[in-house]
Design an enzyme around this catalytic site. Structure first.
Site, PDB file in Angstrom:
ATOM      1  N   ALA A 253       0.885  -1.159   0.000  1.00 58.62           N
ATOM      2  CA  ALA A 253       0.000   0.000   0.000  1.00 58.62           C
ATOM      3  C   ALA A 253       0.925   1.212   0.000  1.00 58.62           C
ATOM      4  CB  ALA A 253      -0.868  -0.015   1.246  1.00 58.62           C
TER       5      ALA A 253
ATOM      6  N   GLY B 158       3.876  -1.892  -4.993  1.00 57.13           N
ATOM      7  CA  GLY B 158       4.664  -3.122  -4.790  1.00 57.13           C
ATOM      8  C   GLY B 158       5.064  -3.633  -6.174  1.00 57.13           C
TER       9      GLY B 158
ATOM     10  N   ASN C 248       2.572  -4.528  -9.237  1.00 54.68           N
ATOM     11  CA  ASN C 248       2.571  -3.643 -10.409  1.00 54.68           C
ATOM     12  C   ASN C 248       2.818  -4.439 -11.698  1.00 54.68           C
ATOM     13  OD1 ASN C 248       2.367  -1.566  -8.577  1.00 54.68           O
ATOM     14  ND2 ASN C 248       4.508  -0.928  -8.728  1.00 54.68           N
TER      15      ASN C 248
ATOM     16  N   ASN D 187      17.959  -1.964 -14.109  1.00 56.97           N
ATOM     17  CA  ASN D 187      18.210  -0.613 -14.607  1.00 56.97           C
ATOM     18  C   ASN D 187      19.717  -0.356 -14.438  1.00 56.97           C
ATOM     19  OD1 ASN D 187      18.656   0.115 -11.937  1.00 56.97           O
ATOM     20  ND2 ASN D 187      16.719   1.212 -11.703  1.00 56.97           N
TER      21      ASN D 187
ATOM     22  N   GLY E 130      15.585   4.307 -23.251  1.00 57.40           N
ATOM     23  CA  GLY E 130      15.167   3.006 -23.776  1.00 57.40           C
ATOM     24  C   GLY E 130      15.803   1.851 -23.043  1.00 57.40           C
TER      25      GLY E 130
ATOM     26  N   ALA F 118       6.778   3.144 -11.192  1.00 60.34           N
ATOM     27  CA  ALA F 118       6.264   1.938 -11.855  1.00 60.34           C
ATOM     28  C   ALA F 118       6.547   1.872 -13.356  1.00 60.34           C
ATOM     29  CB  ALA F 118       4.779   1.730 -11.588  1.00 60.34           C
ATOM     30  N   ALA F 119       7.411   2.753 -13.863  1.00 60.10           N
ATOM     31  CA  ALA F 119       7.768   2.660 -15.297  1.00 60.10           C
ATOM     32  C   ALA F 119       8.450   1.316 -15.564  1.00 60.10           C
ATOM     33  CB  ALA F 119       8.707   3.800 -15.681  1.00 60.10           C
ATOM     34  N   GLY F 120       9.412   0.980 -14.704  1.00 61.53           N
ATOM     35  CA  GLY F 120      10.128  -0.285 -14.884  1.00 61.53           C
ATOM     36  C   GLY F 120       9.189  -1.473 -14.719  1.00 61.53           C
ATOM     37  N   ASP F 121       8.258  -1.389 -13.797  1.00 56.84           N
ATOM     38  CA  ASP F 121       7.311  -2.493 -13.579  1.00 56.84           C
ATOM     39  C   ASP F 121       6.390  -2.654 -14.785  1.00 56.84           C
ATOM     40  OD1 ASP F 121       8.400  -2.896 -11.082  1.00 56.84           O
ATOM     41  OD2 ASP F 121       6.940  -1.615 -10.071  1.00 56.84           O
TER      42      ASP F 121
ATOM     43  N   HIS G  49       8.007  -0.568 -24.269  1.00 57.84           N
ATOM     44  CA  HIS G  49       8.328   0.872 -24.240  1.00 57.84           C
ATOM     45  C   HIS G  49       7.042   1.703 -24.312  1.00 57.84           C
ATOM     46  CE1 HIS G  49      12.574   0.833 -24.168  1.00 57.84           C
ATOM     47  NE2 HIS G  49      12.824   0.594 -25.446  1.00 57.84           N
TER      48      HIS G  49
END
Ligand SMILES: Nc1ncnc2c1ncn2[C@@H]1O[C@H](COP(=O)(O)OP(=O)(O)OP(=O)(O)O)[C@@H](O)[C@H]1O
Length: 306
Positions: A12, A39, A43, A184, A225, A249-252, A276
């Site tokens: 949460a 989390g 995600n 990353n 990218g 949460a971009a990576g998720d 992407h």
């Protein structure tokens, strides 16, 4: 049983906008308090589900109102929650997030129910992993559970994708079970000791990871990218240019979308482009799961950016 199994954390996210970060002993007035589902495990599971993957989730939530509601919300997103266990007398994992007016954030997380996702706890769920095509994991839950899941997957030809976040060193025995790794730049440095700054250093980091037995290395580079390397041959696949407002949460989203693409037999580069697009949409929106797009939204985005 499902074609994709995601194993990981549920949090949460308690988010508060603050004028600046309070110093020790100081009290400030914040605003716009929100509790947003997050989390990394959740995600990535939600991202795959919204993009129409056939997915089951293995996780632990607490027996608090958030834990009850989030299981229902996973179900509404189309996730098989047979492996999402509710822990008695334990809160759901939390992240306390302060976002300052200057756009910086300060985050403190507590694993709570996520700490219960041990090897012993996932034992009853192993059949889900044996029968799946792909297993997708991160590092917000206990390592013994992650390692057992990876070993079972390896033994049964279930492909293992590891998003090694948050960054930590990993045992060789776990790395040897991984088919695709998606760090990353920071995580790549922690795993290899190589500071990833350009193509040359990205290749050096990727080669070290290949040397551990990992066939495909994908180092995500934020707005730039991803650097993807297979059998020592690497290249950058650029992302989409968008106006980013919140990269949470971009990576998720990228990971959930990428595995969905692979499960639809997209070639590697197409799966990356698809991921992407999903991640680019997510950075234009606020929050973790609130920012993850649907399949229709990704299809429209790809048409507009063809
Ligand atoms: N500013 C941006 N504009 C467009 N796409 C982005 C941007 N930032 C991230 N992305 C997309 O998200 C993917 C993952 O980003 P990144 O390398 O920052 O991962 P991460 O550090 O795991 O993300 P986070 O921890 O913020 O979720 C990128 O490969 C790209 O597709």
């Amino acid at each position: 049983m499902n074609k994709l199994v995601v194993l990981g954390s549920v949090n949460a996210d308690h988010v508060l906008q603050v004028p600046s970060f309070p110093r020790p002993g100081e009290t400030l007035h914040g605003r716009n308090y929100q509790v947003i589902p997050g989390g990394k495990g959740a995600n990535q599971a939600v991202a795959a589900a919204r993009l129409k993957a056939d997915i089951g989730f293995i996780a632990c939530v607490g027996d608090d109102p958030f834990g009850v509601n989030i299981r229902e919300s996973f179900k509404c997103d189309g996730i098989n929650i047979g492996g999402v266990k509710m822990q008695a007398d334990c809160p759901t994992g939390i992240a306390m997030i302060q976002v300052s007016d200057s756009g910086e954030n300060s985050i403190c997380i507590s694993a709570e129910a996520n700490a219960k996702l041990t090897a012993e706890a996932i034992e009853p769920e192993l059949e889900r992993i044996r029968q799946a095509e792909y297993l997708l994991m991160q590092l917000e839950t206990p390592l013994d559970g992650i390692e057992l899941a990876a070993q079972i997957a390896k033994r049964h030809d279930t492909k293992v994708i590891l998003n090694p976040a948050p960054a930590r060193e990993l045992p060789e025995s776990l790395l040897a079970c991984i088919d695709i790794i998606t760090p990353n730049e920071t995580e790549a440095e922690v795993l290899t000791g190589v500071k990833v700054e350009d193509d040359v250093s990205a290749k050096a980091a990727a080669d070290l990871l290949h040397g551990k037995g990992i066939e495909t290395v994908m180092i995500t580079l934020g707005a730039k990218g991803v650097y993807v390397s297979q059998n020592g041959e690497g290249q950058i696949v650029p992302g989409f240019r968008v106006e980013a407002t919140d990269t949470t949460a971009a990576g998720d989203t990228f990971n959930g979308a990428f595995v969905t693409g692979l499960m639809e037999s997209m070639p590697l580069k197409s799966a990356i482009k698809f991921a992407h697009a999903a991640a680019a949409i997510s950075v234009t929106r606020f929050g973790a799961q609130t920012s993850i797009p649907t399949r229709d939204e990704v299809n429209v985005f790809l048409k507009e950016h063809a």
